[in-house]
Design a protein around this motif. Structure first.
Motif, PDB file in Angstrom:
ATOM      1  N   GLY A  33      52.531   8.966  17.037  1.00 31.41           N
ATOM      2  CA  GLY A  33      51.780   7.733  16.853  1.00 31.41           C
ATOM      3  C   GLY A  33      50.535   7.840  15.997  1.00 31.41           C
ATOM      4  N   TYR A  34      50.137   9.043  15.632  1.00 30.51           N
ATOM      5  CA  TYR A  34      48.943   9.212  14.815  1.00 30.51           C
ATOM      6  C   TYR A  34      49.285   9.709  13.407  1.00 30.51           C
ATOM      7  N   MET A  35      50.509  10.170  13.237  1.00 27.88           N
ATOM      8  CA  MET A  35      50.851  10.818  11.966  1.00 27.88           C
ATOM      9  C   MET A  35      51.103   9.830  10.844  1.00 27.88           C
ATOM     10  N   ALA A  36      50.527  10.115   9.689  1.00 27.18           N
ATOM     11  CA  ALA A  36      50.744   9.267   8.519  1.00 27.18           C
ATOM     12  C   ALA A  36      52.228   9.300   8.149  1.00 27.18           C
ATOM     13  N   PRO A  37      52.789   8.147   7.780  1.00 21.82           N
ATOM     14  CA  PRO A  37      54.237   8.118   7.503  1.00 21.82           C
ATOM     15  C   PRO A  37      54.677   9.078   6.399  1.00 21.82           C
ATOM     16  N   GLU A  38      53.878   9.196   5.324  1.00 23.83           N
ATOM     17  CA  GLU A  38      54.315  10.063   4.214  1.00 23.83           C
ATOM     18  C   GLU A  38      54.325  11.529   4.623  1.00 23.83           C
ATOM     19  N   TYR A  39      53.498  11.873   5.586  1.00 28.79           N
ATOM     20  CA  TYR A  39      53.443  13.258   6.068  1.00 28.79           C
ATOM     21  C   TYR A  39      54.619  13.519   7.005  1.00 28.79           C
ATOM     22  N   MET A  40      54.829  12.581   7.899  1.00 25.59           N
ATOM     23  CA  MET A  40      55.926  12.716   8.852  1.00 25.59           C
ATOM     24  C   MET A  40      57.277  12.728   8.139  1.00 25.59           C
ATOM     25  N   MET A  41      57.469  11.787   7.208  1.00 28.98           N
ATOM     26  CA  MET A  41      58.785  11.631   6.595  1.00 28.98           C
ATOM     27  C   MET A  41      59.033  12.636   5.469  1.00 28.98           C
ATOM     28  N   HIS A  42      57.991  12.926   4.674  1.00 30.34           N
ATOM     29  CA  HIS A  42      58.233  13.742   3.488  1.00 30.34           C
ATOM     30  C   HIS A  42      57.379  15.003   3.432  1.00 30.34           C
ATOM     31  N   GLY A  43      56.597  15.245   4.465  1.00 31.39           N
ATOM     32  CA  GLY A  43      55.768  16.445   4.485  1.00 31.39           C
ATOM     33  C   GLY A  43      54.660  16.426   3.449  1.00 31.39           C
ATOM     34  N   LYS A  44      54.338  15.237   2.946  1.00 32.19           N
ATOM     35  CA  LYS A  44      53.285  15.157   1.924  1.00 32.19           C
ATOM     36  C   LYS A  44      51.931  15.139   2.617  1.00 32.19           C
ATOM     37  N   LEU A  45      51.266  16.254   2.503  1.00 30.13           N
ATOM     38  CA  LEU A  45      50.005  16.397   3.229  1.00 30.13           C
ATOM     39  C   LEU A  45      48.808  16.273   2.302  1.00 30.13           C
ATOM     40  N   SER A  46      47.898  15.419   2.669  1.00 29.72           N
ATOM     41  CA  SER A  46      46.645  15.300   1.923  1.00 29.72           C
ATOM     42  C   SER A  46      45.569  14.865   2.909  1.00 29.72           C
ATOM     43  N   VAL A  47      44.347  14.793   2.437  1.00 34.30           N
ATOM     44  CA  VAL A  47      43.267  14.337   3.318  1.00 34.30           C
ATOM     45  C   VAL A  47      43.561  12.923   3.840  1.00 34.30           C
ATOM     46  N   LYS A  48      44.376  12.181   3.108  1.00 30.31           N
ATOM     47  CA  LYS A  48      44.683  10.805   3.505  1.00 30.31           C
ATOM     48  C   LYS A  48      45.533  10.745   4.797  1.00 30.31           C
ATOM     49  N   ALA A  49      46.152  11.869   5.150  1.00 39.34           N
ATOM     50  CA  ALA A  49      46.883  11.914   6.428  1.00 39.34           C
ATOM     51  C   ALA A  49      45.868  11.846   7.576  1.00 39.34           C
ATOM     52  N   ASP A  50      44.746  12.545   7.416  1.00 38.91           N
ATOM     53  CA  ASP A  50      43.675  12.476   8.423  1.00 38.91           C
ATOM     54  C   ASP A  50      43.074  11.079   8.469  1.00 38.91           C
ATOM     55  N   VAL A  51      42.956  10.443   7.286  1.00 41.11           N
ATOM     56  CA  VAL A  51      42.367   9.100   7.232  1.00 41.11           C
ATOM     57  C   VAL A  51      43.253   8.141   8.049  1.00 41.11           C
ATOM     58  N   PHE A  52      44.564   8.292   7.927  1.00 44.42           N
ATOM     59  CA  PHE A  52      45.486   7.440   8.681  1.00 44.42           C
ATOM     60  C   PHE A  52      45.266   7.631  10.192  1.00 44.42           C
ATOM     61  N   SER A  53      45.258   8.887  10.629  1.00 51.14           N
ATOM     62  CA  SER A  53      45.079   9.164  12.069  1.00 51.14           C
ATOM     63  C   SER A  53      43.721   8.638  12.542  1.00 51.14           C
ATOM     64  N   TYR A  54      42.718   8.768  11.682  1.00 53.21           N
ATOM     65  CA  TYR A  54      41.386   8.262  12.018  1.00 53.21           C
ATOM     66  C   TYR A  54      41.448   6.745  12.241  1.00 53.21           C
ATOM     67  N   GLY A  55      42.172   6.036  11.384  1.00 57.71           N
ATOM     68  CA  GLY A  55      42.321   4.586  11.531  1.00 57.71           C
ATOM     69  C   GLY A  55      42.962   4.221  12.866  1.00 57.71           C
ATOM     70  N   VAL A  56      43.987   4.994  13.266  1.00 57.78           N
ATOM     71  CA  VAL A  56      44.644   4.735  14.554  1.00 57.78           C
ATOM     72  C   VAL A  56      43.631   4.940  15.692  1.00 57.78           C
ATOM     73  N   LEU A  57      42.862   6.015  15.586  1.00 55.53           N
ATOM     74  CA  LEU A  57      41.848   6.313  16.606  1.00 55.53           C
ATOM     75  C   LEU A  57      40.822   5.184  16.712  1.00 55.53           C
ATOM     76  N   VAL A  58      40.392   4.645  15.563  1.00 51.08           N
ATOM     77  CA  VAL A  58      39.397   3.558  15.571  1.00 51.08           C
ATOM     78  C   VAL A  58      39.986   2.337  16.293  1.00 51.08           C
ATOM     79  N   LEU A  59      41.255   2.040  16.028  1.00 53.69           N
ATOM     80  CA  LEU A  59      41.873   0.891  16.723  1.00 53.69           C
ATOM     81  C   LEU A  59      41.975   1.134  18.223  1.00 53.69           C
ATOM     82  N   GLU A  60      42.226   2.375  18.609  1.00 49.12           N
ATOM     83  CA  GLU A  60      42.263   2.693  20.045  1.00 49.12           C
ATOM     84  C   GLU A  60      40.889   2.489  20.678  1.00 49.12           C
ATOM     85  N   LEU A  61      39.850   2.888  19.949  1.00 42.29           N
ATOM     86  CA  LEU A  61      38.491   2.728  20.480  1.00 42.29           C
ATOM     87  C   LEU A  61      38.120   1.253  20.626  1.00 42.29           C
ATOM     88  N   ILE A  62      38.589   0.440  19.695  1.00 42.93           N
ATOM     89  CA  ILE A  62      38.254  -0.987  19.737  1.00 42.93           C
ATOM     90  C   ILE A  62      39.050  -1.719  20.821  1.00 42.93           C
TER      91      ILE A  62
END
Ligand SMILES: Nc1ncnc2c1ncn2[C@@H]1O[C@H](COP(=O)(O)OP(=O)(O)OP(=O)(O)O)[C@@H](O)[C@H]1O
Length: 397
Positions: A218-247
């Motif tokens: 539930g926290y993994m960026a789709p491009e990382y999960m599906m294609h293994g494409k890892l970048s700092v933007k994968a963390d940004v995605f998980s961070y966004g999910v975390l922010v929504l959980e906090l709200i």
């Protein structure tokens, strides 16, 4: 023994064993060197944790159990006893741990040191009193302690910690497992990111993928999960999910809007589009919420969780947005959120490999939420790694 023999004897004795003062100096020097290198003796950790007593167990993640301990100087520590699945040699482990112990930021948990004892490998962290965010946020009776001011503090703290890991530490560290159980809160409710750099300590033997699968449900960026494409933007995605959980105060994995069956991300996006974003805010925040700020954070979270990684902001931009006096000015319109990775949604090619992929860790607090934890460090010049050689799971493209 004649005179010359006796002289030689006392000289050798002195040379070999030294005087008491010298011995003390030597012991002190040794102590200082090990402190400098951040090495803990096994005996120290056994005594600090009362022989890894179950009473002192704080929890157990995919890398092994964590114990609370007290050092002889009174410092409280969290000792992570790594499971034996790491195939890293002693020297490499020590080098990596030494490097991670240099990572220091107010919003990152301080790794005080490490210990290698036979086949055992242990990490020693500062103890963070309020423990992990999930233990508070997802427990209805405890959630009230997290008023909006504290939650906003956590949102900005995690953003600053991630910015440091991505851009300001000696290497670019992509965490890869940002989630509520990896955010610890200290006595002043300052957020501290835990479990960074684990991929350095658990390098993957490419032929053996039997330890853990990277990322969390539930926290993994789709491009990382599906294609293994890892970048700092994968963390940004998980961070966004975390922010929504906090709200919302809702866990993304167990979110289930009864009527429409939407995911947390889809629901937030839909409400945002209908200009009803404030309706997703956790009801326990009603009296403390700052409307303008929460509105900005929802929009920010939706920008972070967009399907296209290019459209997601960098952590630097996020930190700037969070520090603005007039929050919502100059913010883009978010596009549709991506579908967060889930172990139950493995793409076909991934499923074909699933017979060799398993999870070795047991998870105390929330087994459904955790698939694994890893993080990776790349050189700053290659912050985007298509093929992640330190990864925990087979890379697919
Ligand atoms: N430095 C620390 N201070 C206080 N509590 C800690 C510390 N580190 C870990 N813990 C507690 O120990 C528990 C287990 O931590 P760990 O990071 O190993 O697992 P996790 O994050 O729950 O799972 P996973 O390893 O799959 O991410 C956490 O839930 C947290 O509450």
């Amino acid at each position: 023994m004649d005179k010359s023999q006796s002289f030689l004897h006392s000289f050798l004795q002195h040379f070999k064993f030294g005087s008491t003062t010298e011995r003390n100096n030597e012991a002190e020097l040794k102590r200082m060197t090990s402190q400098e290198q951040k090495i803990f003796s096994y005996e120290t950790l056994v005594s600090a944790t009362k022989n890894f007593n179950a009473i002192h167990k704080l929890g157990e993640g995919g890398f092994g159990p964590v114990y609370k301990g007290k050092l002889s100087d009174g410092r409280e520590v969290a000792v992570k006893r790594l499971s034996h699945t790491s195939n890293q040699g002693k020297k490499e482990f020590m080098n990596e741990a030494k490097l991670l112990a240099r990572v220091q930021h107010r919003n990152v948990v301080n790794l005080l040191g490490y210990c290698v004892h036979g086949t055992e490998k242990l990490l020693v962290y500062e103890y963070v009193p309020h423990e992990s965010l999930d233990k508070l946020l997802f427990k209805s009776e405890k959630r009230k302690q997290l008023d909006w001011k504290r939650r906003f503090g956590i949102i900005t703290g995690v953003a600053k910690g991630l910015l440091y890991l991505h851009e300001d530490s000696h290497n670019c560290i992509i965490h890869r497992d940002i989630k509520a159980s990896n955010i610890l809160l200290d006595e002043k409710w300052t957020a501290k990111i835990a479990d960074f750099g684990m991929a350095r300590l658990f390098p993957e033997d490419q032929t053996q993928v039997n330890t853990r699968v990277a990322g969390t449900n539930g926290y993994m960026a789709p491009e990382y999960m599906m294609h293994g494409k890892l970048s700092v933007k994968a963390d940004v995605f998980s961070y966004g999910v975390l922010v929504l959980e906090l709200i919302t105060g809702q866990r993304n994995t167990s979110f289930n809007l009864e009527v429409e069956g939407l995911t947390l991300l889809d629901w937030a996006y839909k409400m945002y589009k209908k200009r009803k974003s404030l309706e997703i805010v956790d009801s326990t925040l009603a009296s403390t919420v700052v409307t303008e700020q929460v509105g900005m954070c929802i929009q920010l979270a939706l920008l972070c969780t967009q399907g296209d990684p290019q459209l997601r902001p960098t952590m630097r931009r996020i930190v700037v947005m969070l520090s603005r006096k007039s929050p919502q000015s100059h913010m883009e319109e978010p596009t549709r959120p991506g579908i967060p990775g889930s172990r139950y949604r493995r793409p076909p090619r991934y499923s074909a490999l699933s017979s060799t992929v398993g999870t070795s860790g047991s998870h105390s607090s929330d087994s459904s939420n955790t698939l694994t934890v890893t993080a990776t460090i790349t050189s700053k010049s290659s912050a985007t790694a298509e093929l992640d050689l330190r990864g925990k799971r087979p890379m697919l493209d």
